[in-house]
Design a protein around this motif. Structure first.
Motif, PDB file in Angstrom:
ATOM      1  N   THR A 231       1.010  -1.277   0.035  1.00 45.45           N
ATOM      2  CA  THR A 231       0.177  -0.026  -0.058  1.00 45.45           C
ATOM      3  C   THR A 231       0.830   1.140  -0.202  1.00 45.45           C
ATOM      4  N   ALA A 232       1.956   1.127   0.918  1.00 40.22           N
ATOM      5  CA  ALA A 232       2.748   2.487   0.991  1.00 40.22           C
ATOM      6  C   ALA A 232       3.431   2.519  -0.323  1.00 40.22           C
ATOM      7  N   GLY A 233       4.006   1.714  -1.100  1.00 39.02           N
ATOM      8  CA  GLY A 233       4.628   1.903  -2.363  1.00 39.02           C
ATOM      9  C   GLY A 233       3.910   2.455  -3.441  1.00 39.02           C
ATOM     10  N   HIS A 234       2.558   1.804  -3.412  1.00 36.71           N
ATOM     11  CA  HIS A 234       1.584   2.222  -4.533  1.00 36.71           C
ATOM     12  C   HIS A 234       1.095   3.673  -4.172  1.00 36.71           C
ATOM     13  N   LEU A 235       0.930   3.955  -3.033  1.00 35.03           N
ATOM     14  CA  LEU A 235       0.469   5.450  -2.629  1.00 35.03           C
ATOM     15  C   LEU A 235       1.758   6.264  -2.819  1.00 35.03           C
TER      16      LEU A 235
END
Length: 227
Positions: free
Chosen positions: A166-170
């Motif tokens: 999630t952090a990488g996609h955001l």
């Protein structure tokens, strides 16, 4: 139009049908199936070599009693890597950004390792709750702490995989939005931002593979304690 950056993590629906089921089934369609011929093509040979190497790496420190899990863990690793990699493509959905799906993988497998340990070697399995040489007054406290640590393991597995993806996609979406906005105003800064975005995408590809490997590796460590 996307109203929130977190809308990309909502499970898409088409005519009331959740497309997360299609995203889960699709990876298995992409893999080539072995043939009955004496010699396979290069893709099948590479796939077989990769699966063998990963299985040897994961199950090398595990007792022979746990090697029967090799097919399950290797299939899970390939499945998670494929889902994570496909989720990096534009206009796609990553099922592993859903905590519910990751917990559905983590809880049954973790529980299976605990049940095997309690069935095959109950003394050693219960002995993990109390380290050797613990002073008498600390025994009740340590048993409670180790029990809580045992039951937190599946939650840690699911949250780790969800949070990293999630952090990488955001971050990718934030930097891509910034580059798009800066392009007509400050082209030089937009080009630098796009370069950072490219490097971050390469990093996210590595994270997608590493997090799948860590998920399976931790499960294998839990299995090692109980076989």
């Amino acid at each position: 139009m996307m109203l929130s950056f977190f809308d990309q993590f909502a499970s898409p629906n088409y005519m009331g049908i959740p497309l997360i089921a299609l995203a889960i089934v699709l990876p298995w369609i992409l893999f080539p199936t072995p043939t009955s011929r004496w010699l396979n093509n290069r893709l099948l040979t590479l796939q077989g070599w990769f699966i063998n190497r990963v299985s040897q790496q994961i199950f090398l420190p595990i007792n022979p009693g746990g090697h029967k899990w090799a097919m399950l863990f290797t299939s899970l690793l390939v499945f998670l890597i494929t889902i994570n990699m496909l989720g990096l493509l534009p206009y796609t959905f990553t099922p592993t950004t859903q905590l519910s799906l990751n917990m559905a993988f983590a809880v049954p497998l973790w529980l299976a390792t605990v049940i095997i340990g309690m069935r095959n070697q109950p003394t050693a399995a219960l002995g993990h709750l109390l380290p050797e040489g613990t002073p008498g007054p600390l025994i009740p406290v340590l048993i409670v702490i180790e029990t809580i640590s045992l039951f937190i393991r599946p939650l840690a597995l699911g949250v780790r995989l969800t949070a990293n993806l999630t952090a990488g996609h955001l971050l990718i979406q934030l930097i891509a939005t910034g580059a798009f906005v800066l392009l007509p105003i400050m082209p030089t800064v937009a080009i630098l931002t796009a370069t950072v975005l490219f490097l971050l995408t390469l990093l996210e590809v590595a994270v997608a593979m590493i997090q799948a490997y860590v998920f399976v590796l931790l499960l294998s460590l839990y299995l090692q304690e109980n076989v």
